[in-house]
Design an enzyme around this catalytic site. Structure first.
Site, PDB file in Angstrom:
ATOM      1  N   SER A  24       0.870  -1.341  -0.031  1.00  0.00           N
ATOM      2  CA  SER A  24      -0.075   0.134   0.079  1.00  0.00           C
ATOM      3  C   SER A  24       0.831   1.248  -0.071  1.00  0.00           C
ATOM      4  CB  SER A  24      -0.888   0.054   1.353  1.00  0.00           C
ATOM      5  OG  SER A  24      -0.122   0.033   2.393  1.00  0.00           O
ATOM      6  N   ASP A 197      -0.923   7.502   9.992  1.00  0.00           N
ATOM      7  CA  ASP A 197      -1.632   6.551  10.774  1.00  0.00           C
ATOM      8  C   ASP A 197      -0.844   5.799  11.736  1.00  0.00           C
ATOM      9  OD1 ASP A 197      -0.795   5.064   8.918  1.00  0.00           O
ATOM     10  OD2 ASP A 197      -2.933   4.339   8.347  1.00  0.00           O
ATOM     11  N   HIS A 200       1.511   4.057   7.534  1.00  0.00           N
ATOM     12  CA  HIS A 200       1.272   4.713   6.051  1.00  0.00           C
ATOM     13  C   HIS A 200       2.036   6.051   6.198  1.00  0.00           C
ATOM     14  CE1 HIS A 200      -1.849   1.863   5.878  1.00  0.00           C
ATOM     15  NE2 HIS A 200      -1.026   1.367   4.800  1.00  0.00           N
TER      16      HIS A 200
END
Length: 249
Positions: A24, A197, A200
């Site tokens: 991600s 967070d 990330h």
């Protein structure tokens, strides 16, 4: 000159490629301010930057799909560089997140296997950059986990073990490596601003990755020139004389 005639008379314009392969953190890298978007902007008109990021993936799954993304091609079509950026999911704690967790030894073996595969399809080790996962800001990530009804499923110290394994693979395979886990914590600095967070990247984190990754990639793309002439260099009377060549600047 008709468009069909122009297409027939001009040579095919082959665009070099830089492939970003990861989880991600790579998939999100084309968001506004992302490190992948910054690379695409820096290399505009010289090289296509391809985002091959897969949110939630680990190296076990990445090793399986890589041959579907890159195959044996001619030397010119081979990517000018490939980044491999995994570990944030592999390092998940087995007892809390068994689906994404990959044992440390397997993680290293998977990275090595991917580098070897790239070599087998014409991407030598010197064109590859391994990137370690960034450090984990546990307090912020625990809040994310609790909001989803689970316990903290990663530990920064464990992420560090996976980062060290990534560095060892790079040394053994002869690739460049960007050790984000170490750099973001250098001299005990507070790295929380680099993470949105806890896991990330924040805008500051994306800028950090770009600033440290670009020097490693710059050497690999230094020979790339602009594709097609600068607009002021296009012949006015017969532009096809400038625009239907082999694509040299």
């Amino acid at each position: 000159m008709a468009l069909r005639e122009a297409a027939a008379s001009g040579s095919s314009l082959l665009w070099p490629r830089l492939v970003l392969f990861g989880d991600s953190i790579t998939q999100f890298s084309f968001q506004p301010g992302g490190w992948g978007a910054a690379l695409a902007d820096r290399l505009a008109r010289k090289c296509d930057v391809l985002n091959r990021g897969f949110s939630g993936y680990n190296t076990r799954w990445a090793r399986i799909i890589l041959p579907r993304l890159l195959r044996k091609e001619s030397g010119f079509d081979s990517p000018v560089a490939v980044t491999i950026f995994f570990g944030a999911n592999d390092s998940a704690l087995k007892e809390e997140n068994i689906k994404q967790h990959v044992p440390l030894d397997e993680f290293g073996a998977n990275l090595e296997s991917m580098v070897q595969y790239l070599q087998s399809v014409g991407v030598p080790a010197e064109r590859v950059v391994l990137i370690t996962p960034p450090p984990l800001w546990e307090a912020a990530w625990e809040r994310e986990c609790l909001a989803k009804g689970c316990r903290l499923n990663r530990r920064n110290s464990v992420v560090g073990e996976y980062a060290s394994a990534c560095v060892r693979v790079a040394q053994d395979c002869g690739t460049d490596v960007l050790n984000l886990w170490a750099l973001m914590q250098k001299d005990g600095q507070d790295f929380s601003a680099y993470l949105s967070d806890g896991l990330h990247l924040s805008p500051e984190g994306n800028a950090f990755v770009f600033s440290h990754l670009w020097p490693l990639l710059e050497r690999k793309v230094a020979s790339l020139d602009w594709l097609l002439p600068y607009w002021q260099d296009v012949a006015e009377a017969k532009p096809e004389l400038s625009l239907l060549g082999a694509g040299e600047h």
